[in-house]
Design a protein around this motif. Structure first.
Motif, PDB file in Angstrom:
ATOM      1  N   PRO A  98     -45.011 -11.947 -14.416  1.00  0.00           N
ATOM      2  CA  PRO A  98     -45.036 -13.259 -15.065  1.00  0.00           C
ATOM      3  C   PRO A  98     -45.125 -13.142 -16.583  1.00  0.00           C
ATOM      4  CG  PRO A  98     -47.103 -12.848 -13.865  1.00  0.00           C
ATOM      5  CD  PRO A  98     -46.225 -11.651 -13.648  1.00  0.00           C
ATOM      6  N   GLY A  99     -45.487 -11.952 -17.059  1.00  0.00           N
ATOM      7  CA  GLY A  99     -45.557 -11.733 -18.509  1.00  0.00           C
ATOM      8  C   GLY A  99     -44.214 -11.892 -19.196  1.00  0.00           C
ATOM      9  N   LEU A 100     -43.123 -11.928 -18.430  1.00  0.00           N
ATOM     10  CA  LEU A 100     -41.802 -12.108 -19.044  1.00  0.00           C
ATOM     11  C   LEU A 100     -41.465 -13.584 -19.265  1.00  0.00           C
ATOM     12  CD1 LEU A 100     -39.532  -9.480 -17.233  1.00  0.00           C
ATOM     13  CD2 LEU A 100     -40.383  -9.442 -19.582  1.00  0.00           C
ATOM     14  N   SER A 101     -42.363 -14.497 -18.856  1.00  0.00           N
ATOM     15  CA  SER A 101     -42.072 -15.922 -19.049  1.00  0.00           C
ATOM     16  C   SER A 101     -42.874 -16.472 -20.213  1.00  0.00           C
ATOM     17  CB  SER A 101     -42.417 -16.711 -17.782  1.00  0.00           C
ATOM     18  OG  SER A 101     -43.822 -16.686 -17.560  1.00  0.00           O
ATOM     19  N   ALA A 102     -42.379 -17.580 -20.770  1.00  0.00           N
ATOM     20  CA  ALA A 102     -43.058 -18.190 -21.909  1.00  0.00           C
ATOM     21  C   ALA A 102     -44.448 -18.679 -21.517  1.00  0.00           C
ATOM     22  CB  ALA A 102     -42.218 -19.341 -22.448  1.00  0.00           C
ATOM     23  N   SER A 103     -44.591 -19.197 -20.297  1.00  0.00           N
ATOM     24  CA  SER A 103     -45.894 -19.719 -19.875  1.00  0.00           C
ATOM     25  C   SER A 103     -46.845 -18.596 -19.466  1.00  0.00           C
ATOM     26  CB  SER A 103     -45.715 -20.671 -18.691  1.00  0.00           C
ATOM     27  OG  SER A 103     -45.296 -19.936 -17.544  1.00  0.00           O
ATOM     28  N   GLY A 104     -46.303 -17.393 -19.243  1.00  0.00           N
ATOM     29  CA  GLY A 104     -47.120 -16.290 -18.745  1.00  0.00           C
ATOM     30  C   GLY A 104     -47.463 -16.431 -17.276  1.00  0.00           C
ATOM     31  N   ARG A 121     -41.810 -23.963 -20.102  1.00  0.00           N
ATOM     32  CA  ARG A 121     -42.864 -23.517 -21.034  1.00  0.00           C
ATOM     33  C   ARG A 121     -44.256 -23.896 -20.540  1.00  0.00           C
ATOM     34  NH1 ARG A 121     -42.711 -20.812 -25.861  1.00  0.00           N
ATOM     35  NH2 ARG A 121     -40.574 -20.200 -26.202  1.00  0.00           N
ATOM     36  N   ASP A 122     -44.366 -25.075 -19.925  1.00  0.00           N
ATOM     37  CA  ASP A 122     -45.679 -25.522 -19.450  1.00  0.00           C
ATOM     38  C   ASP A 122     -45.934 -25.112 -18.000  1.00  0.00           C
ATOM     39  OD1 ASP A 122     -43.873 -27.113 -18.143  1.00  0.00           O
ATOM     40  OD2 ASP A 122     -44.650 -29.027 -18.892  1.00  0.00           O
ATOM     41  N   GLY A 123     -44.968 -24.457 -17.376  1.00  0.00           N
ATOM     42  CA  GLY A 123     -45.121 -24.066 -15.977  1.00  0.00           C
ATOM     43  C   GLY A 123     -45.032 -25.232 -15.008  1.00  0.00           C
ATOM     44  N   LYS A 124     -44.685 -26.416 -15.495  1.00  0.00           N
ATOM     45  CA  LYS A 124     -44.684 -27.603 -14.628  1.00  0.00           C
ATOM     46  C   LYS A 124     -43.361 -28.363 -14.649  1.00  0.00           C
ATOM     47  CE  LYS A 124     -49.505 -28.479 -15.762  1.00  0.00           C
ATOM     48  NZ  LYS A 124     -50.246 -29.211 -16.775  1.00  0.00           N
ATOM     49  N   THR A 125     -42.383 -27.851 -15.378  1.00  0.00           N
ATOM     50  CA  THR A 125     -41.133 -28.589 -15.528  1.00  0.00           C
ATOM     51  C   THR A 125     -40.238 -28.376 -14.313  1.00  0.00           C
ATOM     52  OG1 THR A 125     -41.319 -28.104 -17.873  1.00  0.00           O
ATOM     53  CG2 THR A 125     -39.212 -28.997 -17.126  1.00  0.00           C
ATOM     54  N   PRO A 126     -39.792 -29.476 -13.669  1.00  0.00           N
ATOM     55  CA  PRO A 126     -38.933 -29.293 -12.496  1.00  0.00           C
ATOM     56  C   PRO A 126     -37.523 -28.851 -12.876  1.00  0.00           C
ATOM     57  CG  PRO A 126     -39.412 -31.634 -12.882  1.00  0.00           C
ATOM     58  CD  PRO A 126     -40.097 -30.878 -13.965  1.00  0.00           C
ATOM     59  N   GLY A 127     -36.946 -27.993 -12.051  1.00  0.00           N
ATOM     60  CA  GLY A 127     -35.570 -27.551 -12.267  1.00  0.00           C
ATOM     61  C   GLY A 127     -34.587 -28.585 -11.746  1.00  0.00           C
ATOM     62  N   LEU A 128     -33.319 -28.178 -11.698  1.00  0.00           N
ATOM     63  CA  LEU A 128     -32.261 -29.109 -11.303  1.00  0.00           C
ATOM     64  C   LEU A 128     -31.737 -28.802  -9.912  1.00  0.00           C
ATOM     65  CD1 LEU A 128     -30.832 -31.407 -12.745  1.00  0.00           C
ATOM     66  CD2 LEU A 128     -29.140 -29.753 -13.559  1.00  0.00           C
ATOM     67  N   ARG A 129     -31.916 -27.534  -9.471  1.00  0.00           N
ATOM     68  CA  ARG A 129     -31.320 -27.131  -8.198  1.00  0.00           C
ATOM     69  C   ARG A 129     -32.310 -26.333  -7.362  1.00  0.00           C
ATOM     70  NH1 ARG A 129     -25.491 -24.991 -10.465  1.00  0.00           N
ATOM     71  NH2 ARG A 129     -24.669 -27.044 -11.025  1.00  0.00           N
ATOM     72  N   ARG A 176     -29.805 -13.382 -17.221  1.00  0.00           N
ATOM     73  CA  ARG A 176     -29.983 -13.989 -18.553  1.00  0.00           C
ATOM     74  C   ARG A 176     -30.425 -15.440 -18.401  1.00  0.00           C
ATOM     75  NH1 ARG A 176     -26.927 -11.321 -22.483  1.00  0.00           N
ATOM     76  NH2 ARG A 176     -27.310 -13.029 -23.909  1.00  0.00           N
ATOM     77  N   LEU A 177     -29.856 -16.113 -17.376  1.00  0.00           N
ATOM     78  CA  LEU A 177     -30.041 -17.562 -17.260  1.00  0.00           C
ATOM     79  C   LEU A 177     -31.513 -17.934 -17.086  1.00  0.00           C
ATOM     80  CD1 LEU A 177     -26.965 -18.366 -14.944  1.00  0.00           C
ATOM     81  CD2 LEU A 177     -27.067 -18.522 -17.423  1.00  0.00           C
ATOM     82  N   PRO A 178     -32.206 -17.411 -16.036  1.00  0.00           N
ATOM     83  CA  PRO A 178     -33.610 -17.819 -15.880  1.00  0.00           C
ATOM     84  C   PRO A 178     -34.494 -17.347 -17.030  1.00  0.00           C
ATOM     85  CG  PRO A 178     -33.036 -16.103 -14.289  1.00  0.00           C
ATOM     86  CD  PRO A 178     -31.754 -16.562 -14.928  1.00  0.00           C
ATOM     87  N   LEU A 179     -34.227 -16.166 -17.578  1.00  0.00           N
ATOM     88  CA  LEU A 179     -35.092 -15.675 -18.647  1.00  0.00           C
ATOM     89  C   LEU A 179     -35.047 -16.617 -19.850  1.00  0.00           C
ATOM     90  CD1 LEU A 179     -34.368 -11.851 -18.352  1.00  0.00           C
ATOM     91  CD2 LEU A 179     -36.619 -12.935 -18.151  1.00  0.00           C
ATOM     92  N   LEU A 180     -33.877 -17.223 -20.092  1.00  0.00           N
ATOM     93  CA  LEU A 180     -33.719 -18.053 -21.286  1.00  0.00           C
ATOM     94  C   LEU A 180     -33.697 -19.559 -20.988  1.00  0.00           C
ATOM     95  CD1 LEU A 180     -31.044 -15.851 -23.136  1.00  0.00           C
ATOM     96  CD2 LEU A 180     -33.509 -15.892 -23.510  1.00  0.00           C
ATOM     97  N   SER A 181     -33.613 -19.951 -19.705  1.00  0.00           N
ATOM     98  CA  SER A 181     -33.520 -21.387 -19.416  1.00  0.00           C
ATOM     99  C   SER A 181     -34.848 -22.091 -19.680  1.00  0.00           C
ATOM    100  CB  SER A 181     -33.146 -21.610 -17.945  1.00  0.00           C
ATOM    101  OG  SER A 181     -33.473 -22.945 -17.574  1.00  0.00           O
ATOM    102  N   PRO A 182     -34.794 -23.220 -20.412  1.00  0.00           N
ATOM    103  CA  PRO A 182     -36.035 -23.976 -20.660  1.00  0.00           C
ATOM    104  C   PRO A 182     -36.666 -24.506 -19.373  1.00  0.00           C
ATOM    105  CG  PRO A 182     -34.108 -25.116 -21.579  1.00  0.00           C
ATOM    106  CD  PRO A 182     -33.625 -23.788 -21.076  1.00  0.00           C
ATOM    107  N   LEU A 183     -35.873 -24.596 -18.280  1.00  0.00           N
ATOM    108  CA  LEU A 183     -36.421 -25.081 -17.018  1.00  0.00           C
ATOM    109  C   LEU A 183     -37.022 -23.936 -16.194  1.00  0.00           C
ATOM    110  CD1 LEU A 183     -33.592 -27.501 -15.809  1.00  0.00           C
ATOM    111  CD2 LEU A 183     -35.637 -28.037 -17.129  1.00  0.00           C
ATOM    112  N   GLU A 184     -36.782 -22.697 -16.589  1.00  0.00           N
ATOM    113  CA  GLU A 184     -37.262 -21.584 -15.770  1.00  0.00           C
ATOM    114  C   GLU A 184     -38.239 -20.724 -16.565  1.00  0.00           C
ATOM    115  OE1 GLU A 184     -33.762 -20.062 -13.701  1.00  0.00           O
ATOM    116  OE2 GLU A 184     -33.505 -21.989 -12.722  1.00  0.00           O
ATOM    117  N   MET A 185     -37.834 -19.538 -17.020  1.00  0.00           N
ATOM    118  CA  MET A 185     -38.827 -18.693 -17.680  1.00  0.00           C
ATOM    119  C   MET A 185     -38.988 -19.024 -19.164  1.00  0.00           C
ATOM    120  SD  MET A 185     -37.991 -15.428 -15.315  1.00  0.00           S
ATOM    121  CE  MET A 185     -39.353 -14.330 -15.665  1.00  0.00           C
ATOM    122  N   ALA A 186     -38.023 -19.794 -19.686  1.00  0.00           N
ATOM    123  CA  ALA A 186     -38.207 -20.545 -20.941  1.00  0.00           C
ATOM    124  C   ALA A 186     -38.452 -19.708 -22.183  1.00  0.00           C
ATOM    125  CB  ALA A 186     -39.325 -21.580 -20.757  1.00  0.00           C
TER     126      ALA A 186
END
Ligand code: HEC
Ligand code: HEC
Length: 408
Positions: free
Chosen positions: A54-60, A87-95, A144-154
């Motif tokens: 989880p250390g690879l995500s913005a929210s940790g 970023r807040d660990g609470k944002t819902p994704g789209l799919r 690349r997508l989840p690591l950088l997506s604002p809805l995922e690892m942000a």
């Protein structure tokens, strides 16, 4: 079963070749620049550790495994339609998060696909590519997508990820495998992580064990119950479920075990999931292949509403179905196939059949069996037949599932 190792090898070779060109490796200075980098076991270990970190995500708090849980065939561990992260660990994704098992032979996206199993003169149309709309050509590009997506690892940037890799527990191992300088440059560090994640996702026991009871049946070491066999027959029968037209159920001519998908992109007219925050805006539509997440076919109206056919292996472990998680039980999915056109009011608001597509695009929706009926017709499957297909689908769960989480 010949295909996975080949796919593995080519993925590794392609990965290593393009990686080394991006790394700017100088062959003259190092006569064996890839020997060390192709240490599959070491890359798998690093990839596994990164996958669970989880250390690879913005929210940790969010790792790949948060949404792709190994106990659920690397699919979601809960019944949420979409997972919460950001970023807040609470944002819902789209799919809905797909299972990551059995993607090893997924072809890169192509608009015109000719299958070499059977009649190779038939253009199967848009096929392949990672994600529901096929927009990532490999699992390496996909990561690349989840690591950088604002809805995922942000993470805000490649640099932010690289910073985490430098500080993270895999720093020493990354240097061992890729060379001392790998973490010095943001792009090189990021790419090394993507390659390790890809190699981990090619690991046979974890990602393509072929250990379901149906696999044992194909090997001649087990048999289906009468109810399951009836379900398989209905699944295959073009006049009943016709499921195998898209979710292939037989071994290929070269003996490869079936993946229960032809990887084709098709519009089924799945109902709008009104619980998704993005859908609160009546002008917003997730149209799959024609966008808005995918951007290279915007304006191709004939591609709107198309999503990639998912594998049905391990589908019994899922609690949300279809790209938007609109359904939460097997029976409801099966009833949708059987009754979409005979009883549309069970799935859509009044006068709004195919309510997740703007009216002008509804002609893209598939009308082959079991979708070849009209209001007043008899549904393609009755409740007893649906129960038989559900029983058959339960035989597609791998023997190790649901299991314990893998040790990171
Ligand atoms: C917040 C949840 C979430 C996290 C975290 C996450 N994913 Fe995903 N993953 C998804 C969703 C949702 C999709 C489908 C995306 C789409 O269709 O646009 C997906 C799709 C994929 C796919 C494509 C599968 C297919 O069938 O084509 C791969 C591979 C994948 N993820 C790997 C990863 C890896 C590796 C990580 C960690 C670096 C990761 N995911 C992190 C939710 C997540
Ligand atoms: C014309 C091709 C086609 C046929 C025929 C077909 N499917 Fe599908 N199936 C798809 C596509 C495409 C999706 C994803 C659609 C989406 O999410 O918008 C899907 C999704 C599913 C899912 C959800 C899986 C998940 O991971 O969310 C299940 C379960 C399923 N199909 C079962 C069946 C069964 C059982 C039958 C036969 C009654 C059948 N399908 C017939 C193409 C097909």
């Amino acid at each position: 079963m010949k295909r996975p190792p080949l796919a593995l090898l080519s993925a590794l070779l392609l990965g290593a070749a393009s990686l080394s060109s991006q790394l700017g490796a100088a062959p003259a200075a190092d006569p064996t620049p890839y020997a060390r980098k192709l240490d599959v076991a070491a890359l798998t270990e690093i990839g596994r550790a990164l996958f669970f970190d989880p250390g690879l995500s913005a929210s940790g708090r969010v790792s790949c495994a948060s949404c792709h849980d190994p106990r659920f065939a690397f699919g979601p561990p809960n019944d949420l339609a979409v997972q919460l992260a950001g970023r807040d660990g609470k944002t819902p994704g789209l799919r809905a998060a797909p299972s990551l098992r059995y993607l090893q032979t997924l072809p890169p996206f192509s608009e015109h696909f000719f299958d070499n199993d059977g009649d190779d003169s038939v253009d199967a149309g848009p096929t392949g590519g990672h994600t529901w709309d096929g927009r990532a050509s490999s699992s390496r590009e996909q990561a690349r997508l989840p690591l950088l997506s604002p809805l995922e690892m942000a993470n805000a940037s490649v640099a932010e990820v690289a910073g985490k890799l430098r500080q993270g527990p895999q720093a020493a191992r990354l240097k061992q495998v890729f060379g001392e300088q790998v973490l010095a440059d943001d792009a090189r560090a990021f790419d090394a992580a993507l390659l390790a994640l890809e190699v981990f996702q090619q690991s046979p026991p974890e990602f393509y064990p072929y250990s379901s009871r149906y696999d044992e049946v194909l090997r001649g070491r087990a048999t289906l119950t009468a109810q399951e066999a009836r379900g398989l027959a209905l699944f295959n029968d073009p006049a009943k479920g016709n499921c195998a037209a898209c979710h292939l159920s037989q071994r290929t001519s070269d003996g490869a075990f079936p993946l229960f998908t032809d990887f084709g992109l098709i519009a089924l007219g799945v109902p709008r999931n009104r619980t998704l925050p993005a859908n609160a805006d009546p002008r917003f539509f997730d149209l799959g292949l024609c966008g808005p997440l995918r951007t290279d076919f915007q304006g191709r109206t004939d591609y709107c509403g198309l999503f990639r056919t998912p594998t049905l292996r391990n589908v019994a472990l899922r609690r949300s179905f279809f790209h938007n998680g609109a359904f939460h039980s097997f029976e409801d999915v099966l009833r949708f196939y059987a009754r979409r056109d005979t009883h549309p009011a069970e799935f859509y608001p009044p006068q709004q059949k195919f309510d997740d597509l703007p009216p002008a695009l509804q002609g893209n929706v598939n009308t082959e069996p079991p979708f070849d009926r009209h209001v007043g017709d008899k549904p393609a499957l009755d409740d007893g037949e649906i129960a038989a297909i559900v029983a058959f689908l339960q035989t597609l769960t791998d023997a190790d599932l649901p299991g314990q989480p893998l040790a990171p």
